[in-house]
Structure formats: C-alpha cells, structure tokens
Write an enzyme that holds these catalytic residues in place. Structure first.
Site, short mmCIF file in Angstrom:
data_model
loop_
_atom_site.label_atom_id
_atom_site.label_comp_id
_atom_site.label_asym_id
_atom_site.label_seq_id
_atom_site.Cartn_x
_atom_site.Cartn_y
_atom_site.Cartn_z
N ASP A 100 -17.99 19.66 18.34
CA ASP A 100 -18.02 18.30 19.25
C ASP A 100 -17.69 18.48 20.88
O ASP A 100 -18.21 17.93 21.32
CB ASP A 100 -17.20 17.35 18.20
CG ASP A 100 -15.67 17.96 17.92
OD1 ASP A 100 -15.42 18.51 18.19
OD2 ASP A 100 -15.03 16.35 17.34
N ASP A 103 -12.14 21.74 24.61
CA ASP A 103 -11.15 21.21 25.25
C ASP A 103 -10.03 22.31 25.46
O ASP A 103 -10.73 23.07 26.30
CB ASP A 103 -10.57 20.03 24.23
CG ASP A 103 -9.03 19.73 25.13
OD1 ASP A 103 -9.52 18.96 25.58
OD2 ASP A 103 -7.52 19.40 24.17
N PHE A 152 -9.65 11.39 27.17
CA PHE A 152 -9.74 11.37 25.76
C PHE A 152 -10.58 10.62 25.48
O PHE A 152 -10.83 9.54 25.34
CB PHE A 152 -8.55 10.25 24.95
CG PHE A 152 -8.12 11.26 22.90
CD1 PHE A 152 -8.01 12.67 22.89
CD2 PHE A 152 -8.72 10.92 22.64
CE1 PHE A 152 -7.94 12.76 21.75
CE2 PHE A 152 -8.82 10.41 21.30
CZ PHE A 152 -8.66 11.61 20.99
P1 IMP Z 1 -9.07 22.63 21.54
O1 IMP Z 1 -8.67 23.23 20.15
O2 IMP Z 1 -7.93 21.95 22.44
O3 IMP Z 1 -10.50 23.30 22.19
O4 IMP Z 1 -9.91 20.95 20.34
C1 IMP Z 1 -10.71 21.00 19.47
C2 IMP Z 1 -10.57 19.63 18.96
O5 IMP Z 1 -9.82 18.39 19.46
C3 IMP Z 1 -11.79 19.42 18.55
O6 IMP Z 1 -12.82 20.22 17.62
C4 IMP Z 1 -11.68 17.45 18.82
O7 IMP Z 1 -11.55 17.59 16.90
C5 IMP Z 1 -10.14 17.49 19.49
N1 IMP Z 1 -10.17 16.74 20.68
C6 IMP Z 1 -10.23 17.32 21.29
N2 IMP Z 1 -10.18 16.42 22.72
C7 IMP Z 1 -10.80 15.45 22.23
C8 IMP Z 1 -11.40 14.29 22.20
O8 IMP Z 1 -11.70 13.33 24.15
N3 IMP Z 1 -11.28 13.52 22.12
C9 IMP Z 1 -11.70 13.48 20.15
N4 IMP Z 1 -11.16 14.39 20.23
C10 IMP Z 1 -10.32 15.78 20.98
MG MG Z 2 -13.44 19.28 16.27
#
Ligand code: IMP
Ligand code: MG
Length: 174
Positions: A100, A103, A152
């Site tokens: 999805d 981040d 977010f």
């Molecule tokens: P990362 O490991 O920080 O890249 O984040 C991974 C997971 O955090 C994503 O697969 C999402 O499930 C969740 N996530 C990060 N940013 C958002 C956001 O803005 N909205 C909803 N879920 C998020």
């Molecule tokens: Mg996710």
C-alpha cells in the site's frame, strides 16, 4: 488525529483508477509474456491488488502475506514480524510485491530480503503510495502510484486503528 474524523480527499476514485491502469500497463510492458505472481501485503494493499490485477492483461497468480511492525499506530519501529506467510513457493517466478505505502521503508526492506532469499526469477515491488521524505532506508520500489507529502493517509485499504479501509478514495486525517 482521531478515528471518528472525516478525512479530506487527497486522491479521488478517478485518479486512482487511471493511475492503477497505467501501472498495470507499465508492469505488463516490462514482462510482455508469461505468468506474473503478485504478492499482496495484507491488509492495506488488498484493494490495490484487486484493482491492479483486473487492469493487468495475461496470466497473473496471487498470494498473500502479512507482517506487523511493533510501535506506535502511525509510525513504524523497524522491528518487523511475519504474521502470515505465503501459501506457495516463489522459486523461479516473476514476483511483484504489492504494497500500500512505503514510508520509512523498513517493512518493505525486510520483506524484500526474505523474498529474495527464496530464489524468485525476478523480484519487483509496486507501491500505491510513497512518502520519500520519511525514508530511513534506501529501498527499491519499481512502480509507484503516487508520491505524497508527509501526511497520514487513510482509505482505499489503508487504515488508522483499523478504521477507514472502506473509503473508496485516499484521504488525509487532520
Ligand atoms: P514503513 O515500514 O515505515 O515503510 O511503513 C510500512 C507500513 O506502515 C505501511 O505498509 C502501512 O501499513 C503503514 N503506514 C505508513 N504510513 C501510513 C499512512 O500514512 N497511512 C496508513 N498506514 C501507513
Ligand atoms: Mg502495510
């Protein structure tokens, strides 16, 4: 931020549909023949997967995996745990990970490492959304739907405290 606020629209249904159709064409252009194996990262990517496979021509198979990262609700701690593994082997397959949002990149980095170790013929990643300003690790994403600011977002599969996944658009919680 609250789980009862009404999100404001950031990316509407028509923009999502048009961009996803273009991504599907890009993917098929890179793999003109043969079977593609899409791996959906649950739960957030389930609607993206559904729309992307319907826009992709030719043979496509799917599988699902889920991982959870410990930490606060709106940020990733970097500790990732696989909570649902794939049903089938990916050895020798042309795999596209369907996520999805990227981040910090920590979740995707972890997933790519474990999948690569399983010997796919190729391993690429498609993310509907990317927040580059939040990146903590340099992770390769081959197909990106939309690059967004550090906000977010919810809707179209993405949640805040398990709410809002049913929204047909990507919205911002303010
Ligand atoms: P990362 O490991 O920080 O890249 O984040 C991974 C997971 O955090 C994503 O697969 C999402 O499930 C969740 N996530 C990060 N940013 C958002 C956001 O803005 N909205 C909803 N879920 C998020
Ligand atoms: Mg996710």
């Amino acid at each position: 931020m609250s789980a009862t606020a009404t999100p404001t629209v950031l990316i509407d249904q028509d923009e999502l549909a048009a961009r996803i159709a273009a991504l599907a064409q890009e993917i098929r252009h890179d793999f003109p023949t043969g079977q593609l194996h899409f791996i959906c990262v649950l739960k957030g990517a389930f609607l993206f997967l559904g729309d992307l496979i319907r826009a992709t021509s030719g043979h496509v198979s799917i599988d699902f995996m889920a991982c959870s990262s410990y930490g606060a609700a709106t940020s990733s701690s970097g500790e990732v745990r696989l909570s649902k593994d794939l049903d089938a082997s990916i050895e020798g397959r042309d795999v596209i990970v369907i996520e999805d949002i990227v981040d910090t990149g920590l979740t995707l980095h972890y997933l790519q490492e474990i999948l690569r170790a399983r010997g796919p013929r190729s391993l690429r990643t498609a993310c509907l959304l990317s927040k580059p300003s939040r990146r903590k690790i340099d992770v390769k994403v081959d197909y990106i739907g939309f690059t967004i600011e550090d906000k977010f977002v919810v809707g179209y599969g993405l949640d805040y405290a398990e709410q809002y996944r049913n929204l047909p658009f990507i919205g911002v919680l303010e």
